[in-house]
Design a protein around this motif. Structure first.
Motif, PDB file in Angstrom:
ATOM      1  N   GLY A  42       0.807  -1.215   0.000  1.00 27.82           N
ATOM      2  CA  GLY A  42       0.000   0.000   0.000  1.00 27.82           C
ATOM      3  C   GLY A  42       0.840   1.265   0.000  1.00 27.82           C
ATOM      4  N   LEU A  43       1.955   1.240   0.709  1.00 21.79           N
ATOM      5  CA  LEU A  43       2.834   2.403   0.712  1.00 21.79           C
ATOM      6  C   LEU A  43       3.609   2.538  -0.592  1.00 21.79           C
ATOM      7  N   THR A  44       4.038   1.411  -1.152  1.00 25.27           N
ATOM      8  CA  THR A  44       4.959   1.444  -2.284  1.00 25.27           C
ATOM      9  C   THR A  44       4.272   1.684  -3.630  1.00 25.27           C
ATOM     10  N   VAL A  45       3.202   0.942  -3.926  1.00 18.41           N
ATOM     11  CA  VAL A  45       2.587   1.007  -5.256  1.00 18.41           C
ATOM     12  C   VAL A  45       1.938   2.369  -5.531  1.00 18.41           C
ATOM     13  N   PRO A  46       1.041   2.878  -4.663  1.00 21.27           N
ATOM     14  CA  PRO A  46       0.482   4.207  -4.925  1.00 21.27           C
ATOM     15  C   PRO A  46       1.552   5.309  -4.904  1.00 21.27           C
ATOM     16  N   PHE A  47       2.580   5.114  -4.091  1.00 17.03           N
ATOM     17  CA  PHE A  47       3.696   6.067  -4.041  1.00 17.03           C
ATOM     18  C   PHE A  47       4.384   6.156  -5.402  1.00 17.03           C
ATOM     19  N   ALA A  48       4.680   4.996  -5.976  1.00 17.52           N
ATOM     20  CA  ALA A  48       5.323   4.972  -7.289  1.00 17.52           C
ATOM     21  C   ALA A  48       4.395   5.535  -8.354  1.00 17.52           C
ATOM     22  N   LEU A  49       3.109   5.204  -8.277  1.00 11.58           N
ATOM     23  CA  LEU A  49       2.137   5.720  -9.253  1.00 11.58           C
ATOM     24  C   LEU A  49       2.046   7.243  -9.177  1.00 11.58           C
ATOM     25  N   ALA A  50       1.931   7.774  -7.964  1.00  9.85           N
ATOM     26  CA  ALA A  50       1.830   9.229  -7.794  1.00  9.85           C
ATOM     27  C   ALA A  50       3.090   9.921  -8.296  1.00  9.85           C
ATOM     28  N   ALA A  51       4.242   9.344  -7.996  1.00  5.12           N
ATOM     29  CA  ALA A  51       5.498   9.938  -8.467  1.00  5.12           C
ATOM     30  C   ALA A  51       5.579   9.897  -9.978  1.00  5.12           C
ATOM     31  N   GLY A  52       5.156   8.793 -10.580  1.00  7.09           N
ATOM     32  CA  GLY A  52       5.186   8.671 -12.031  1.00  7.09           C
ATOM     33  C   GLY A  52       4.275   9.680 -12.711  1.00  7.09           C
ATOM     34  N   LEU A  53       3.066   9.839 -12.204  1.00 10.20           N
ATOM     35  CA  LEU A  53       2.129  10.800 -12.786  1.00 10.20           C
ATOM     36  C   LEU A  53       2.621  12.231 -12.586  1.00 10.20           C
ATOM     37  N   SER A  54       3.248  12.487 -11.434  1.00 12.05           N
ATOM     38  CA  SER A  54       3.814  13.822 -11.210  1.00 12.05           C
ATOM     39  C   SER A  54       4.928  14.099 -12.196  1.00 12.05           C
ATOM     40  N   GLY A  55       5.712  13.063 -12.479  1.00 15.41           N
ATOM     41  CA  GLY A  55       6.773  13.219 -13.463  1.00 15.41           C
ATOM     42  C   GLY A  55       6.240  13.462 -14.864  1.00 15.41           C
ATOM     43  N   ALA A  56       5.004  13.024 -15.108  1.00 14.47           N
ATOM     44  CA  ALA A  56       4.380  13.246 -16.422  1.00 14.47           C
ATOM     45  C   ALA A  56       3.616  14.576 -16.458  1.00 14.47           C
TER      46      ALA A  56
END
Length: 247
Positions: A42-56
Motif C-alpha cells: 500500500g505504501l509502495t505502489v500508490p507512491f510509485a504511481l503518484a510519483a510517475g504521474l507527477s513526473g508526467a
C-alpha cells in the motif's frame, strides 16, 4: 498460561506450575504477516504511481483520482489474494486430514510404525515410545491430530482465517495507500506535492520498516533502511520513466 489445558488430565502440581507460568512468545504471526503484506504494498505502489504521474506533469487532482482508484483496486486484489491463499491452505488441510483418517482405519499398523518412527527421531527409545504409540491407538482423534502435526507438519487452520486475512490485507493496503496521496489533497501543484509525498512516504516507510523488524525479530534499523530504500527505488524509477516518456 503456556497453552490451553482445558480437558487435559494433569496432576495438581503440574497444573499449578502451568497456571503460574506466563509465556512471552509472540503468537500473532499470521496477522502481522498480513499487515506487513498490505501496508508494504500500500505504501509502495500508490507512491510509485503518484510519483510517475507527477513526473508526467499531471495535476494534483488527476494524481489523486488515479491514486484513489489504484488503492481501491489494489485493496480488492490483495484482499482477494489473501482470501484465496488462506482458503487453499484450509482445503489442503481438509484433504490431507481425510487421507490420513482413511490410512489410520485401513493400515493402522503402518501408521503406528510411522508414529513410532517420528518419536524415535526425537531420541526416544523403543521401550519409551511403545506405551505412547499404544495409547495413541486407543484414541483415534488424538492419533489423527498427532500424525497431521508431526508427520505432515500441518496445523489445523482457523475456519475464519480466509476472511480475516482478506480484510486485514485490504484494510492495511488502504491505510498504507493513502499516505503518499495526502499531500495531493492539499497542494494544487503536483510538482510541489510530490516533494511532500516523498518526505511523508519515506518517513512512513522508515517507521513501518522499523516496526516490521521489531515484531519479526529482525534488526529494526536495518529493516527500516531496506523498506525505505525499496520504496525510494520504486518511486524514482516511476518518476524517471515518466519524465523520459513525457518530458
Amino acid at each position: 498460561m503456556a497453552t490451553s489445558t482445558q480437558g487435559v488430565n494433569l496432576d495438581p502440581e503440574k497444573q499449578t506450575l502451568l497456571n503460574q507460568h506466563q509465556e512471552k512468545h509472540f503468537t500473532a504471526g499470521e496477522i502481522v504477516r498480513d499487515i506487513i503484506i498490505g501496508v508494504s504494498d500500500g505504501l509502495t505502489v500508490p507512491f510509485a504511481l503518484a510519483a510517475g504521474l507527477s513526473g508526467a506533469n499531471a495535476t494534483s487532482s488527476i494524481v489523486l483520482t488515479a491514486g484513489i482508484a489504484e488503492v481501491a483496486a489494489g485493496a480488492i486484489s490483495m484482499g482477494l489474494g489473501g482470501y484465496l491463499a488462506a482458503k487453499s491452505e484450509a482445503d489442503h488441510y481438509a484433504r490431507e486430514l481425510r487421507r490420513e483418517q482413511e490410512e489410520i482405519k485401513s493400515v493402522p499398523d503402518t501408521e503406528a510404525a510411522e508414529a513410532a518412527e517420528i518419536l524415535a527421531h526425537y531420541g526416544i527409545e523403543p521401550h519409551e515410545y511403545g506405551p505412547v504409540v499404544s495409547a495413541l491407538r486407543k484414541k483415534p482423534q488424538a492419533w489423527l491430530d498427532f500424525m497431521m502435526k508431526f508427520e505432515l507438519g500441518l496445523e489445523k487452520p482457523d475456519p475464519r482465517r480466509a476472511l480475516q486475512s482478506a480484510l486485514t490485507i485490504a484494510i492495511a493496503y488502504i491505510l498504507g495507500g493513502f499516505v503518499p496521496l495526502i499531500p495531493y489533497m492539499f497542494i494544487p501543484s503536483a510538482q510541489d506535492a510530490v516533494i511532500a509525498s516523498v518526505i511523508l512516504t519515506l518517513a512512513a516507510l522508515l517507521i513501518f520498516g522499523f516496526a516490521k523488524g521489531y515484531f519479526t525479530g529482525n534488526k529494526p534499523f536495518r529493516s527500516a533502511f531496506q523498506t525505505a530504500l525499496i520504496g525510494a527505488i520504486a518511486s524514482a524509477a516511476a518518476f524517471g520513466m515518466a519524465k523520459a516518456v513525457h518530458p
